[in-house]
Design a protein around this motif. Structure first.
Motif, short mmCIF file in Angstrom:
data_model
loop_
_atom_site.label_atom_id
_atom_site.label_comp_id
_atom_site.label_asym_id
_atom_site.label_seq_id
_atom_site.Cartn_x
_atom_site.Cartn_y
_atom_site.Cartn_z
N ASP A 16 50.96 38.74 -6.73
CA ASP A 16 50.67 38.43 -5.33
C ASP A 16 50.21 39.68 -4.59
N ALA A 17 49.47 39.45 -3.52
CA ALA A 17 49.00 40.56 -2.70
C ALA A 17 50.06 41.01 -1.70
N GLN A 18 51.21 40.34 -1.70
CA GLN A 18 52.28 40.65 -0.75
C GLN A 18 53.52 41.15 -1.48
N ASP A 19 54.30 41.99 -0.81
CA ASP A 19 55.69 42.15 -1.22
C ASP A 19 56.39 40.84 -0.92
N ILE A 20 57.20 40.34 -1.85
CA ILE A 20 57.91 39.09 -1.59
C ILE A 20 59.41 39.29 -1.79
N ILE A 21 60.16 38.57 -0.97
CA ILE A 21 61.61 38.55 -1.04
C ILE A 21 62.00 37.10 -1.31
N VAL A 22 62.59 36.86 -2.47
CA VAL A 22 62.94 35.51 -2.90
C VAL A 22 64.42 35.27 -2.63
N ILE A 23 64.72 34.18 -1.95
CA ILE A 23 66.10 33.76 -1.72
C ILE A 23 66.30 32.42 -2.41
N VAL A 45 63.96 44.49 -7.39
CA VAL A 45 65.33 44.70 -6.92
C VAL A 45 66.03 43.35 -6.95
N PHE A 46 67.08 43.23 -7.75
CA PHE A 46 67.84 41.98 -7.89
C PHE A 46 69.19 42.17 -7.24
N THR A 60 60.50 35.73 -14.78
CA THR A 60 60.15 36.74 -15.78
C THR A 60 59.16 37.71 -15.13
N LEU A 61 59.54 38.97 -15.10
CA LEU A 61 58.75 39.99 -14.41
C LEU A 61 58.18 40.97 -15.42
N HIS A 76 63.62 40.94 -4.96
CA HIS A 76 62.46 41.54 -4.28
C HIS A 76 61.45 41.98 -5.31
N LEU A 77 60.19 41.49 -5.17
CA LEU A 77 59.10 41.89 -6.04
C LEU A 77 58.09 42.70 -5.24
N PRO A 78 57.72 43.89 -5.70
CA PRO A 78 56.65 44.62 -5.01
C PRO A 78 55.31 43.93 -5.20
#
Length: 378
Positions: free
Chosen positions: A140-147, A18-19, A156-157, A189-191
């Motif tokens: 990653d083993a976590q959901d991450i939210i990048v700011i 989610v961007f 690149t996903l 947001h990356l799952p």
């Protein structure tokens, strides 16, 4: 303070990226370049709090620490700001781990997100020079939210999501992936389990990664089972004699059934609450203003609004409040008010029928550190 919805909208948890361009109008309010400079140069940072990475390799801490003295204690892992900056100028990326503990506004945001997701939340800050690549493609083993806090960074996903990624790992995805360029104020947001590659181009970059450190069924069940296995029943020795494995194998089902029955009985609602929220991963709630309140005090009135501190997960009994590893014996009215506040903020006057009693209850919750000093109602 920003909420989870402000950062990622209504899509959490999402099973796709989610961007959200411009979702954070002023990222400096969360963590500014000056804040990060203070952490690096003025906080006595020690080596566990920072990693220095270049081209996929972690640089040993001996390259950026120097002996130092705190009082009478000689320490050999204190970060040398000059050495760190020289490595940065040579193309290394600086990773400040769990830095929310040193940046109060970022810590408050983590604890606010934690309240919404129900899992432990912390944050790293990544400081990268132009043309840098810290890590190879990994998940990653976590959901991450990048700011994105400063400058720009290219993400690149890849769609080859790794289910149940455990501790995260390097991956070799197929295809070119989808590329996003984040600029200051953008959120991505990356799952958990989504492979990604992160690079800077012509611009230096500072970004914040908020990590939702997902608890698993293994985490929860392991805690209960470990406690149950301490009982005398499971401390008994296996039988003696030849052919031990063959003799024991038919008995395993019997003990497993007993363990399952005991687990079901032990997993009451209060026990599950305590097993989850007493985990060290949740850490302390946001404690901003706690000392100022103790030193200076502030009047509390019936019309003020009061709320639990972000990251406070109390377990309330008749005359007891347990929060993390702390247990408070309190009057029943204080416990009842704390339970009421678990549903959300309330006016102080709503904590008891008598306004004077309500103020006393609010003051007790503030002094225990469970509630922040109340804000006047508009």
């Amino acid at each position: 303070m920003l909420s989870l919805a402000d950062l990622v909208g209504d899509e959490f948890p999402a099973r796709r990226a989610v961007f959200r361009p411009g979702a954070v109008p002023d990222p400096g309010e969360i963590a500014s370049v000056a804040d990060i400079d203070r952490v690096l140069t003025g906080s006595g940072l020690r080596a566990p709090g920072i990693r220095v990475v270049k081209d996929g390799s972690v640089i040993p801490s001996a390259h950026y620490t120097s002996p130092s003295t705190y009082g009478y204690a000689g320490l050999d892992d204190v970060v040398d700001p000059g050495k760190v900056v020289r490595l940065y100028r040579k193309g290394a990326t600086l990773v400040l781990g769990t830095v929310n503990l040193l940046l109060p506004r970022l810590h408050e945001l983590c604890k606010t997100v934690e309240r919404d997701v129900g899992h432990p939340v912390d944050a790293n800050v990544y400081v990268a020079p132009p043309g840098a690549r810290a890590f190879d493609v990994h998940c990653d083993a976590q959901d991450i939210i990048v700011i994105q806090a400063h400058g720009a960074k290219e993400w690149t996903l890849f769609d080859d999501i790794v289910p149940n990624p455990g501790g995260g790992k390097l991956v070799a995805p197929e295809g070119d992936g989808s590329t996003y360029e984040l600029r200051a104020g953008d959120v991505l947001h990356l799952p958990r389990g989504m492979p990604h590659l992160v690079r800077t181009a012509a611009s230096a970059s500072v970004h914040i990664t908020i990590s939702v450190n997902t608890l698993t069924w293994a985490d929860l069940l392991k805690g209960f089972v470990t406690d149950l296995l301490r009982s005398d029943e499971y401390a008994a020795a296996l039988p003696m004699g030849a052919g031990l494995a063959e003799r024991v194998q038919p008995m395993v089902r019997q003990y497993a059934d007993r363990l399952a029955a005991a687990l079901t009985e032990a997993a009451t609602a209060p026990a599950v609450h305590e097993m989850i929220y007493s985990r060290p991963a949740f850490g302390e709630a946001h404690q901003g203003g706690l000392f100022s309140q103790a030193l200076l005090g502030a009047p509390i009135g019936p019309s003020d609004r009061i709320s639990l501190r972000p990251g406070t997960w109390p377990l309330v009994g008749e005359a007891r409040i347990k929060a993390g590893d702390r247990t408070f014996r309190v009057p029943g009215a204080v416990a009842a008010a704390c339970e009421l506040l678990m549903s959300g903020p309330a006016k102080v006057g709503e904590l008891a029928g008598d306004p004077g009693e309500a103020v006393k209850i609010a003051r007790a919750l503030v002094e225990l550190g469970l509630c922040a000093p109340p804000a006047p109602c508009p």
